[in-house]
Scaffold this active site. Structure first.
Site, PDB file in Angstrom:
ATOM      1  N   THR A  25      38.755  35.540  30.940  1.00  0.00           N
ATOM      2  CA  THR A  25      40.209  34.848  30.947  1.00  0.00           C
ATOM      3  C   THR A  25      40.210  33.531  30.675  1.00  0.00           C
ATOM      4  O   THR A  25      39.288  32.838  31.621  1.00  0.00           O
ATOM      5  CB  THR A  25      40.850  35.551  32.750  1.00  0.00           C
ATOM      6  OG1 THR A  25      40.266  37.090  32.840  1.00  0.00           O
ATOM      7  CG2 THR A  25      41.580  34.745  33.764  1.00  0.00           C
ATOM      8  N   HIS A 177      38.807  47.847  32.265  1.00  0.00           N
ATOM      9  CA  HIS A 177      37.620  47.111  33.176  1.00  0.00           C
ATOM     10  C   HIS A 177      37.021  47.437  33.716  1.00  0.00           C
ATOM     11  O   HIS A 177      38.275  47.881  34.903  1.00  0.00           O
ATOM     12  CB  HIS A 177      39.046  45.741  33.113  1.00  0.00           C
ATOM     13  CG  HIS A 177      37.875  44.779  33.700  1.00  0.00           C
ATOM     14  ND1 HIS A 177      36.873  44.991  34.880  1.00  0.00           N
ATOM     15  CD2 HIS A 177      38.741  42.865  33.921  1.00  0.00           C
ATOM     16  CE1 HIS A 177      36.431  43.612  35.207  1.00  0.00           C
ATOM     17  NE2 HIS A 177      37.440  42.485  34.742  1.00  0.00           N
ATOM     18  N   ASN A 180      34.230  44.181  38.802  1.00  0.00           N
ATOM     19  CA  ASN A 180      34.957  42.511  39.081  1.00  0.00           C
ATOM     20  C   ASN A 180      35.979  43.407  40.246  1.00  0.00           C
ATOM     21  O   ASN A 180      36.957  41.871  40.779  1.00  0.00           O
ATOM     22  CB  ASN A 180      35.071  41.305  38.511  1.00  0.00           C
ATOM     23  CG  ASN A 180      34.045  41.251  37.760  1.00  0.00           C
ATOM     24  OD1 ASN A 180      32.743  41.737  37.456  1.00  0.00           O
ATOM     25  ND2 ASN A 180      34.663  40.496  36.277  1.00  0.00           N
ATOM     26  N   TYR A 182      38.559  44.846  40.692  1.00  0.00           N
ATOM     27  CA  TYR A 182      39.776  45.547  40.068  1.00  0.00           C
ATOM     28  C   TYR A 182      40.273  46.593  40.288  1.00  0.00           C
ATOM     29  O   TYR A 182      39.349  47.130  41.153  1.00  0.00           O
ATOM     30  CB  TYR A 182      40.368  44.468  39.193  1.00  0.00           C
ATOM     31  CG  TYR A 182      40.282  43.197  38.646  1.00  0.00           C
ATOM     32  CD1 TYR A 182      40.443  42.651  40.112  1.00  0.00           C
ATOM     33  CD2 TYR A 182      39.141  42.663  37.630  1.00  0.00           C
ATOM     34  CE1 TYR A 182      40.853  40.770  39.432  1.00  0.00           C
ATOM     35  CE2 TYR A 182      39.013  40.924  38.141  1.00  0.00           C
ATOM     36  CZ  TYR A 182      39.431  40.365  38.391  1.00  0.00           C
ATOM     37  OH  TYR A 182      39.845  38.828  38.324  1.00  0.00           O
ATOM     38  N   ASN A 237      35.477  38.958  44.106  1.00  0.00           N
ATOM     39  CA  ASN A 237      36.592  39.725  44.416  1.00  0.00           C
ATOM     40  C   ASN A 237      36.770  40.408  45.792  1.00  0.00           C
ATOM     41  O   ASN A 237      37.540  41.307  46.212  1.00  0.00           O
ATOM     42  CB  ASN A 237      37.187  40.520  43.326  1.00  0.00           C
ATOM     43  CG  ASN A 237      37.506  39.865  42.508  1.00  0.00           C
ATOM     44  OD1 ASN A 237      39.254  38.512  42.827  1.00  0.00           O
ATOM     45  ND2 ASN A 237      37.886  39.761  40.773  1.00  0.00           N
TER      46      ASN A 237
HETATM   47  C1  8OZ Z   1      38.310  34.380  36.441  1.00  0.00           C
HETATM   48  C2  8OZ Z   1      38.920  34.699  36.407  1.00  0.00           C
HETATM   49  C3  8OZ Z   1      40.799  35.187  36.323  1.00  0.00           C
HETATM   50  C4  8OZ Z   1      40.435  36.652  36.039  1.00  0.00           C
HETATM   51  C5  8OZ Z   1      37.003  39.199  35.804  1.00  0.00           C
HETATM   52  C6  8OZ Z   1      39.273  39.053  34.775  1.00  0.00           C
HETATM   53  O1  8OZ Z   1      36.646  38.295  36.788  1.00  0.00           O
HETATM   54  C7  8OZ Z   1      38.609  38.511  35.458  1.00  0.00           C
HETATM   55  C8  8OZ Z   1      38.401  36.824  35.770  1.00  0.00           C
HETATM   56  C9  8OZ Z   1      38.132  36.493  35.921  1.00  0.00           C
HETATM   57  O2  8OZ Z   1      36.433  39.921  35.142  1.00  0.00           O
END
Ligand code: 8OZ
Length: 369
Positions: A25, A177, A180, A182, A237
């Protein structure tokens, strides 16, 4: 012994070497539209066996950060087409990473300033990035709302449409994806999913949305152009699963027969150590389950690889491809540098997220240095 410079076929993807550019990103797509600077950045890195683009939103609801790209509007598709054309002209291969952030978002980034969506209404202790008065600013993610089961088919269709768009604008395939913390990882893991319907509770139920998405995309563009990124134990996250080995063993057993191009595993804590305290995990057992289930996709590993010897050790232990993140930010010619055992450029941490060419397209190649 397999070398990083040996070619590899991963599903329909023919890679010149086993060095991948990891998804990164960079927040340089104002208005969520890919631009000429991004085309230049990816083209500079076309000698990678495979480029995985930065995470790219499948829908406005899937957006969670300022200035990250999408793959749903005509303008975005036109922008991406210029990226893929340019990378292909330079001899590269490129897949797009399909992203729905789920609860990792902010009302300011959501359609009609709505609450971000999630499996359950549990707020993550996590931050995202907004641009306020032209300045990137870290802010806490907003309180999410739980998705109604009736909304889930629409999200699966958004993924499927994004995959169709990806092929229409010239990508060689897509990487879902699933990592992480999400949306898909939120459904999969107990820490974010307290649903009591068909999408929560048992491992089978928690994996359901992810598997529906993978199957819908494989049906649309072919399993051999479809891949997925997973992070069994990352704390990124604010995500956690009570029994990650059991969860991921089930998931890989289900993914095995789908004929995917590759499985991308983040080992350990994303951007941190490969061993996470209190979260042991047997990655070798996971790969065996995938292979025993008939999984023929390439096995891609990622996280903290920098030295050639370290990456070749991963190949010796059964990986097929190594994805490099931070080294690829600072070294557009990473393949040539590894081949020649040349030193790597130093990463500038101040220009990782947002901004322009500085710290993005101005890292020198060996011959420029
Ligand atoms: C860093 C900053 C924002 C998003 C991920 C898409 O961790 C990200 C991400 C990484 O998979």
């Amino acid at each position: 012994m397999t070398s990083l410079f040996d070619p590899l076929t991963a599903g329909a993807l023919h890679l010149a070497n086993r060095i991948a550019m990891a998804p990164l990103t960079r927040n340089r797509a104002p208005g969520a539209v890919p631009n000429a600077l991004m085309a230049e950045y990816y083209t500079q890195r076309a000698s990678a066996g495979l480029i995985v683009t930065e995470a790219t939103a499948i829908s406005p609801q899937g957006q969670g950060y300022a200035d990250v790209p999408g793959l749903y509007s005509t303008e975005q598709l036109d922008g991406w087409r210029r990226v893929t054309d340019s990378v292909h002209k330079a001899g590269g291969r490129i897949v797009v990473q399909l992203w729905h952030v789920g609860r990792i978002s902010h009302v300011d980034l959501q359609p009609d300033h709505g609450a971000p969506v999630a499996p359950s209404a549990i707020k993550a202790k996590a931050q995202t990035v907004l641009i306020r008065n032209g300045q990137a600013q870290r802010v806490d993610t907003s309180e999410p709302r739980a998705l109604d089961a009736a909304e889930l088919p629409g999200i699966v269709r958004d993924y499927q449409r994004a995959a169709r768009n990806a092929i229409a604008c010239g990508f060689d395939g897509v990487e879902i994806h699933g990592a992480n913390g999400y949306l898909l990882d939120q459904f999969l893991k107990t820490g974010a999913n307290q649903r009591d319907d068909d999408y929560g509770g048992s491992v089978k139920n928690r994996a359901r949305l992810m598997l529906e998405v993978v199957r819908a995309i494989a049906d649309e563009i072919g399993g051999d152009r479809t891949a997925i990124r997973l992070s069994p134990v990352t704390p990124a996250n604010d995500i956690v699963d009570e029994h990650p080995q059991q969860t991921f063993d089930y998931l890989l057993h289900q993914l095995a027969p789908l004929g995917l191009a590759y499985i991308h595993i983040i080992v350990g804590a994303t951007g941190g150590p490969r061993e996470v305290e209190g979260r042991p995990f047997d990655y070798e057992a996971l790969r065996q389950i995938y292979r025993k289930g008939g999984g023929t996709g390439a096995w891609m590993v990622n996280n903290g690889f920098r030295e050639k010897a370290d990456a070749e050790d991963a190949l010796a232990k059964g990986a097929d491809i190594v994805a490099f993140g931070r080294p690829y930010i600072a070294n557009p010619d990473l393949v040539a540098r590894m081949r020649q055992d040349a030193p790597l450029n130093k990463l500038d941490r101040d220009t990782l997220y947002g901004g322009g060419a500085k710290g993005y397209t101005d890292y020198p190649t060996l011959s420029e240095a």
